[in-house]
Write a protein that holds these residues in place. Structure first.
Motif, PDB file in Angstrom:
ATOM      1  N   ARG A 173       0.836  -1.207   0.000  1.00 19.14           N
ATOM      2  CA  ARG A 173       0.000   0.000   0.000  1.00 19.14           C
ATOM      3  C   ARG A 173       0.869   1.254   0.000  1.00 19.14           C
ATOM      4  N   LEU A 174       1.960   1.215   0.756  1.00 17.04           N
ATOM      5  CA  LEU A 174       2.897   2.340   0.777  1.00 17.04           C
ATOM      6  C   LEU A 174       3.508   2.568  -0.600  1.00 17.04           C
ATOM      7  N   LEU A 175       3.995   1.509  -1.225  1.00 17.86           N
ATOM      8  CA  LEU A 175       4.617   1.642  -2.541  1.00 17.86           C
ATOM      9  C   LEU A 175       3.618   2.182  -3.561  1.00 17.86           C
ATOM     10  N   ALA A 176       2.370   1.727  -3.484  1.00 17.24           N
ATOM     11  CA  ALA A 176       1.352   2.215  -4.412  1.00 17.24           C
ATOM     12  C   ALA A 176       1.116   3.714  -4.238  1.00 17.24           C
ATOM     13  N   SER A 177       1.190   4.186  -2.997  1.00 16.94           N
ATOM     14  CA  SER A 177       0.983   5.617  -2.743  1.00 16.94           C
ATOM     15  C   SER A 177       2.123   6.474  -3.270  1.00 16.94           C
ATOM     16  N   LEU A 178       3.286   5.870  -3.508  1.00 16.70           N
ATOM     17  CA  LEU A 178       4.454   6.598  -3.993  1.00 16.70           C
ATOM     18  C   LEU A 178       4.573   6.568  -5.508  1.00 16.70           C
ATOM     19  N   ALA A 179       3.696   5.826  -6.189  1.00 13.79           N
ATOM     20  CA  ALA A 179       3.848   5.583  -7.623  1.00 13.79           C
ATOM     21  C   ALA A 179       2.865   6.395  -8.461  1.00 13.79           C
ATOM     22  N   ASP A 180       3.360   6.857  -9.627  1.00 18.91           N
ATOM     23  CA  ASP A 180       2.481   7.524 -10.586  1.00 18.91           C
ATOM     24  C   ASP A 180       1.550   6.539 -11.275  1.00 18.91           C
ATOM     25  N   ARG A 181       2.059   5.343 -11.560  1.00 16.53           N
ATOM     26  CA  ARG A 181       1.257   4.317 -12.236  1.00 16.53           C
ATOM     27  C   ARG A 181       1.450   2.986 -11.521  1.00 16.53           C
ATOM     28  N   VAL A 182       0.372   2.231 -11.445  1.00 10.08           N
ATOM     29  CA  VAL A 182       0.410   0.906 -10.835  1.00 10.08           C
ATOM     30  C   VAL A 182       0.080  -0.127 -11.909  1.00 10.08           C
ATOM     31  N   VAL A 183       1.019  -1.049 -12.115  1.00 12.10           N
ATOM     32  CA  VAL A 183       0.839  -2.125 -13.086  1.00 12.10           C
ATOM     33  C   VAL A 183       0.719  -3.431 -12.311  1.00 12.10           C
ATOM     34  N   VAL A 184      -0.408  -4.097 -12.438  1.00 10.96           N
ATOM     35  CA  VAL A 184      -0.608  -5.394 -11.797  1.00 10.96           C
ATOM     36  C   VAL A 184      -0.318  -6.490 -12.816  1.00 10.96           C
ATOM     37  N   THR A 185       0.538  -7.421 -12.421  1.00 12.46           N
ATOM     38  CA  THR A 185       0.867  -8.567 -13.267  1.00 12.46           C
ATOM     39  C   THR A 185       0.219  -9.803 -12.649  1.00 12.46           C
ATOM     40  N   ALA A 186      -0.705 -10.403 -13.369  1.00 14.53           N
ATOM     41  CA  ALA A 186      -1.463 -11.537 -12.811  1.00 14.53           C
ATOM     42  C   ALA A 186      -1.920 -12.450 -13.922  1.00 14.53           C
ATOM     43  N   ASP A 187      -1.654 -13.752 -13.790  1.00  8.13           N
ATOM     44  CA  ASP A 187      -2.164 -14.688 -14.787  1.00  8.13           C
ATOM     45  C   ASP A 187      -3.630 -14.997 -14.499  1.00  8.13           C
ATOM     46  N   HIS A 188      -4.247 -15.730 -15.409  1.00  6.38           N
ATOM     47  CA  HIS A 188      -5.696 -15.930 -15.353  1.00  6.38           C
ATOM     48  C   HIS A 188      -6.152 -16.702 -14.122  1.00  6.38           C
ATOM     49  N   THR A 189      -5.260 -17.425 -13.460  1.00  4.32           N
ATOM     50  CA  THR A 189      -5.674 -18.180 -12.276  1.00  4.32           C
ATOM     51  C   THR A 189      -6.023 -17.264 -11.102  1.00  4.32           C
ATOM     52  N   LYS A 190      -5.665 -15.989 -11.195  1.00  4.95           N
ATOM     53  CA  LYS A 190      -5.969 -15.042 -10.115  1.00  4.95           C
ATOM     54  C   LYS A 190      -7.341 -14.398 -10.268  1.00  4.95           C
ATOM     55  N   PHE A 191      -7.976 -14.586 -11.419  1.00  2.83           N
ATOM     56  CA  PHE A 191      -9.280 -13.970 -11.658  1.00  2.83           C
ATOM     57  C   PHE A 191     -10.341 -14.576 -10.744  1.00  2.83           C
ATOM     58  N   ASP A 192     -11.123 -13.706 -10.120  1.00  2.00           N
ATOM     59  CA  ASP A 192     -12.236 -14.088  -9.239  1.00  2.00           C
ATOM     60  C   ASP A 192     -11.780 -14.849  -8.002  1.00  2.00           C
ATOM     61  N   ARG A 193     -10.489 -14.830  -7.706  1.00  2.00           N
ATOM     62  CA  ARG A 193      -9.997 -15.392  -6.450  1.00  2.00           C
ATOM     63  C   ARG A 193     -10.002 -14.297  -5.389  1.00  2.00           C
ATOM     64  N   LYS A 194     -10.279 -14.699  -4.150  1.00  2.00           N
ATOM     65  CA  LYS A 194     -10.375 -13.737  -3.062  1.00  2.00           C
ATOM     66  C   LYS A 194      -9.520 -14.196  -1.895  1.00  2.00           C
ATOM     67  N   LYS A 195      -8.564 -13.366  -1.520  1.00  2.00           N
ATOM     68  CA  LYS A 195      -7.799 -13.587  -0.305  1.00  2.00           C
ATOM     69  C   LYS A 195      -8.313 -12.612   0.756  1.00  2.00           C
ATOM     70  N   ALA A 196      -7.938 -12.835   1.986  1.00  2.00           N
ATOM     71  CA  ALA A 196      -8.518 -12.053   3.080  1.00  2.00           C
ATOM     72  C   ALA A 196      -7.952 -10.642   3.188  1.00  2.00           C
ATOM     73  N   MET A 197      -6.715 -10.432   2.743  1.00  2.00           N
ATOM     74  CA  MET A 197      -6.061  -9.148   2.934  1.00  2.00           C
ATOM     75  C   MET A 197      -6.279  -8.265   1.712  1.00  2.00           C
ATOM     76  N   VAL A 198      -7.020  -7.186   1.876  1.00  2.00           N
ATOM     77  CA  VAL A 198      -7.391  -6.313   0.770  1.00  2.00           C
ATOM     78  C   VAL A 198      -6.398  -5.158   0.659  1.00  2.00           C
ATOM     79  N   LEU A 199      -5.819  -4.991  -0.533  1.00  2.00           N
ATOM     80  CA  LEU A 199      -4.951  -3.842  -0.787  1.00  2.00           C
ATOM     81  C   LEU A 199      -5.767  -2.620  -1.176  1.00  2.00           C
ATOM     82  N   GLY A 200      -6.699  -2.805  -2.068  1.00  2.00           N
ATOM     83  CA  GLY A 200      -7.508  -1.681  -2.514  1.00  2.00           C
ATOM     84  C   GLY A 200      -8.443  -2.105  -3.632  1.00  2.00           C
TER      85      GLY A 200
END
Length: 273
Positions: free
Chosen positions: A213-240
């Motif tokens: 969350r800190l790093l995201a607040s320091l960045a002009d752009r946020v690029v998320v890299t995620a393969d298709h297995t991450k779609f519609d998956r839910k973990k307990a810790m929410v970043l944003g």
């Protein structure tokens, strides 16, 4: 024909029920986050103790533990749960290896010459660091030792955020949030544990979310890299929420309704082939 608002169509009772449902979901998410933090500290949790602590029934706690177990975040045992160790880093790196490599190549192309780039922990982000390893013009900021060592091979300047070393060879330090480093990031490369419409960007490990969350607040752009297995998956810790993302680099088109939600959040989706 007059245009009616959603509230007028649904009626006040429906709006109240939606608010109540949201409150229940928020309480459940907060409780599950607290359970995971307790588990990180004590290595095990007890149903009776948790029920007393949160003022809920044992059945409610058992449902929480069942959800967290299904998500791979703990291991249920009789009367409670114990910590579930993540698969070894090397074995996870071999999962979806081709997809991760393609995603990393595309993500690396988004890093402009001379950029200051943050790199998250995780195997996909490490693959991005490997794609950048031949470059010597970057300033790389990371808390992941895998990414730091790899990015340094090309001669780029690397700033490692300090803290307690985790089994993933990343460094976490709650104090860094109170005294953030005096750096500016042109771009942040983030991994994730899951992407979903209702929870947004989520993770497994509660100790690393504040650093992200800190790093995201320091960045002009946020690029998320995620393969298709991450779609519609839910973990307990929410970043944003999803609108924290500027670009999603992935290997397949997201399914509905996630695709529509990403478009509504003005997220650019780039599919690596």
């Amino acid at each position: 024909m007059p245009v009616m608002s959603l509230k007028a169509i649904a009626g006040p009772g429906s709006v109240t029920r939606v608010s109540q449902d949201n409150a229940v979901e928020d309480a459940r998410s907060a409780r599950q986050r607290d359970i995971l933090k307790t588990l990180q500290q004590n290595r095990q949790v007890d149903v009776t103790e948790l029920a007393q602590r949160f003022g809920v029934s044992g059945m409610t706690i058992r449902r929480d533990l069942a959800e967290l177990d299904e998500a791979g975040q703990l291991h249920r045992v009789h009367g409670g749960a114990i910590i579930r160790r993540a698969p070894a880093y090397g074995s996870r790196a071999s999962i979806q290896a081709g997809e991760k490599a393609a995603i990393a190549r595309v993500a690396a192309q988004l890093v402009e010459p001379g950029a200051a780039v943050g790199i998250d922990s995780g195997t996909t982000c490490h693959a991005v660091a490997a794609e950048l390893a031949h470059r010597s013009d970057l300033t790389v900021v990371t808390n992941a030792l895998h990414a730091a060592i790899t990015a340094r091979e090309g001669g780029s300047r690397v700033i490692v955020l300090g803290g307690l070393l985790t089994p993933e060879l990343s460094l976490v330090n709650p104090g860094i949030v109170r005294e953030p480093p005096q750096v500016h990031l042109d771009l942040l490369i983030l991994g994730c544990g899951g992407l979903s419409v209702d929870r947004g960007i989520t993770y497994f490990d509660p100790t690393e979310v504040e650093v992200r969350r800190l790093l995201a607040s320091l960045a002009d752009r946020v690029v998320v890299t995620a393969d298709h297995t991450k779609f519609d998956r839910k973990k307990a810790m929410v970043l944003g929420p999803l609108d924290l993302i500027d670009v999603l680099v992935t290997d397949a088109a997201p399914p509905e309704p996630l695709r529509t939600a990403l478009a509504a959040a003005d997220v650019e989706v780039v599919i690596a082939t």
